[in-house]
Design an enzyme around this catalytic site. Structure first.
Site, PDB file in Angstrom:
ATOM      1  N   SER A 112       0.784 -10.178  -0.463  1.00  0.00           N
ATOM      2  CA  SER A 112       0.541  -8.737  -0.383  1.00  0.00           C
ATOM      3  C   SER A 112       0.746  -8.060   0.957  1.00  0.00           C
ATOM      4  O   SER A 112       0.834  -6.831   1.011  1.00  0.00           O
ATOM      5  CB  SER A 112      -0.877  -8.451  -0.882  1.00  0.00           C
ATOM      6  OG  SER A 112      -1.819  -9.194  -0.126  1.00  0.00           O
TER       7      SER A 112
ATOM      8  N   LYS B  75       0.797  -1.224   0.000  1.00  0.00           N
ATOM      9  CA  LYS B  75       0.000   0.000   0.000  1.00  0.00           C
ATOM     10  C   LYS B  75       0.838   1.287   0.000  1.00  0.00           C
ATOM     11  O   LYS B  75       0.369   2.337  -0.407  1.00  0.00           O
ATOM     12  CB  LYS B  75      -0.933   0.023   1.206  1.00  0.00           C
ATOM     13  CG  LYS B  75      -2.077  -0.963   1.149  1.00  0.00           C
ATOM     14  CD  LYS B  75      -3.123  -0.545   0.153  1.00  0.00           C
ATOM     15  CE  LYS B  75      -4.477  -1.196   0.363  1.00  0.00           C
ATOM     16  NZ  LYS B  75      -4.486  -2.622   0.635  1.00  0.00           N
TER      17      LYS B  75
HETATM   18  C1  LIG Z   1      -5.304  -3.569   0.366  1.00  0.00           C
HETATM   19  C2  LIG Z   1      -4.834  -4.958   0.372  1.00  0.00           C
HETATM   20  C3  LIG Z   1      -5.220  -5.871  -0.626  1.00  0.00           C
HETATM   21  C4  LIG Z   1      -6.205  -5.537  -1.722  1.00  0.00           C
HETATM   22  O1  LIG Z   1      -5.873  -4.383  -2.480  1.00  0.00           O
HETATM   23  P1  LIG Z   1      -7.023  -3.555  -3.212  1.00  0.00           P
HETATM   24  O2  LIG Z   1      -6.304  -2.512  -3.981  1.00  0.00           O
HETATM   25  O3  LIG Z   1      -7.918  -2.974  -2.150  1.00  0.00           O
HETATM   26  O4  LIG Z   1      -7.773  -4.506  -4.064  1.00  0.00           O
HETATM   27  C5  LIG Z   1      -4.689  -7.143  -0.567  1.00  0.00           C
HETATM   28  N1  LIG Z   1      -3.848  -7.523   0.408  1.00  0.00           N
HETATM   29  C6  LIG Z   1      -3.458  -6.687   1.380  1.00  0.00           C
HETATM   30  C7  LIG Z   1      -2.525  -7.186   2.426  1.00  0.00           C
HETATM   31  C8  LIG Z   1      -3.941  -5.370   1.400  1.00  0.00           C
HETATM   32  O5  LIG Z   1      -3.558  -4.548   2.372  1.00  0.00           O
END
Ligand SMILES: *Cc1c(COP(=O)(O)O)cnc(C)c1O
Length: 335
Positions: free
Chosen positions: A314, A60
């Site tokens: 992520s 993010k």
């Molecule tokens: C925000 C997030 C997502 C999803 O991202 P989007 O852009 O909202 O679809 C996936 N995994 C993690 C760990 C996140 O913080």
């Protein structure tokens, strides 16, 4: 897939923004790492894009920094407001501190404590409001209106999407060989929109597979309905993706760039957290393991063998004391 001129133009617009995004003033280029045990078990070559290794422990930071750095002087001096389930909050807090911008962040009251601490320790003001993201979002929009601060969406903004899209730019540079599919976790759709726009512009044959929690499958609902429907309720175990409505900008790209949408259960996420641990000795949060859980489902469903599949790992912001529950559930799943 992109077929019309308007679609090609939209993707080109994002590719240009992605190439110009100055995210490396704050984000790092993360490794694209082999997952040998998982590859062996699934009969396919599995690679993990380690976004859990970013400062703030999720991707993010890319979108947040790309958005904030491009605000005008007037907007910067007034400050920013955002709503976030936690990871975008930490990204905005760090980016704002770096750029000397005041930041207020509204988070649902169910947000894991370590994400709240992650925001406050970076000098931003954290306001806990509402039981899930949609309520926090409504309050943040109201605050922005009242105070004149700029609202920074966690996903529904072209600059945020472009920042997240730098993940794909790195992947295609790090891996130039055979590539069959990239699995992307979906909350509000910012990450997948950035990745899909970049990949479908340059290598349209690579499949983009969306993976959602079955308790917040807002992209799947929108794809089925042909419009952005609002889910009546969302589950928050995978708190990073607990979003009730896919973003408008993201949906515009997903409609013609996403090849398949998969949903997974909470227990499948727990099992995937264990798979990732076994290959990396790192713990991810539930949302962070979505893509790996999706790969397992995809391989089982389509029976593919010998393919090269990439999962976006992520994020890693999970409270330590919830690990017992994760381990217990993982033990019940075939891993
Ligand atoms: C925000 C997030 C997502 C999803 O991202 P989007 O852009 O909202 O679809 C996936 N995994 C993690 C760990 C996140 O913080």
């Amino acid at each position: 897939m992109p077929t019309t001129l308007a679609q090609q133009t939209l993707l080109e617009h994002y590719v240009k923004k992605i190439l110009a995004a100055p995210v490396y003033e704050l984000a790092v280029r993360t490794p694209l790492q082999e997952a040998p045990a998982l590859s062996e078990a699934l009969g396919n070559r599995i690679l993990l894009k380690r976004e859990d290794l970013q400062p703030t422990f999720s991707f993010k930071i890319r979108g947040a920094y790309n958005k904030l750095v491009q605000l005008g002087e007037e907007q910067k001096s007034r400050g920013v407001i955002t709503a976030s389930a936690g990871n975008h909050a930490q990204g905005v807090a760090l980016a704002a501190r770096e750029l000397g911008i005041a930041a207020t962040i509204v988070m649902p009251s169910t947000t894991p404590q370590l994400k709240v601490i992650g925001v406050r320790s970076r000098g931003a003001e954290a306001v806990l409001h509402g039981e899930s993201f949609p309520f926090a979002l409504a309050y943040a929009l109201e605050l922005a209106e009242r105070t004149g601060r700029t609202f920074v969406s966690p996903f529904d903004d072209p600059d945020v999407i472009a920042g997240q899209g730098t993940v794909a730019m790195e992947i295609l540079r790090q891996h130039q060989g055979e590539l069959d599919a990239i699995f992307v976790p979906v909350g509000g759709g910012g990450l997948i929109a950035g990745i899909a726009a970049y990949v479908k512009y340059l290598r349209p044959e690579v499949r983009i597979i969306a993976v959602e929690s079955e308790h917040s499958a807002c992209l799947q609902a929108a794809m089925n309905a042909g419009e952005r429907t609002v889910l009546p309720s969302v589950g928050t175990f995978a708190d990073g993706v607990a979003v009730a409505q896919i973003g408008a900008f993201g949906f515009e790209v997903c409609q013609f760039c996403v090849d398949e949408v998969l949903t997974v259960s909470n227990d499948e996420l727990c099992a995937a957290i264990k798979n990732i641990y076994d290959d990396t000795r790192s713990i991810t949060e539930p949302s962070g393991a979505l893509a790996v859980a999706g790969i397992k489902k995809y391989v089982a469903r389509h029976g593919v063998q010998g393919q090269t599949l990439i999962a976006i790992d992520s994020g890693a912001n999970i409270n330590f004391d919830s690990l017992g529950h994760v381990a217990e559930r993982a033990a019940l799943e075939a891993v």
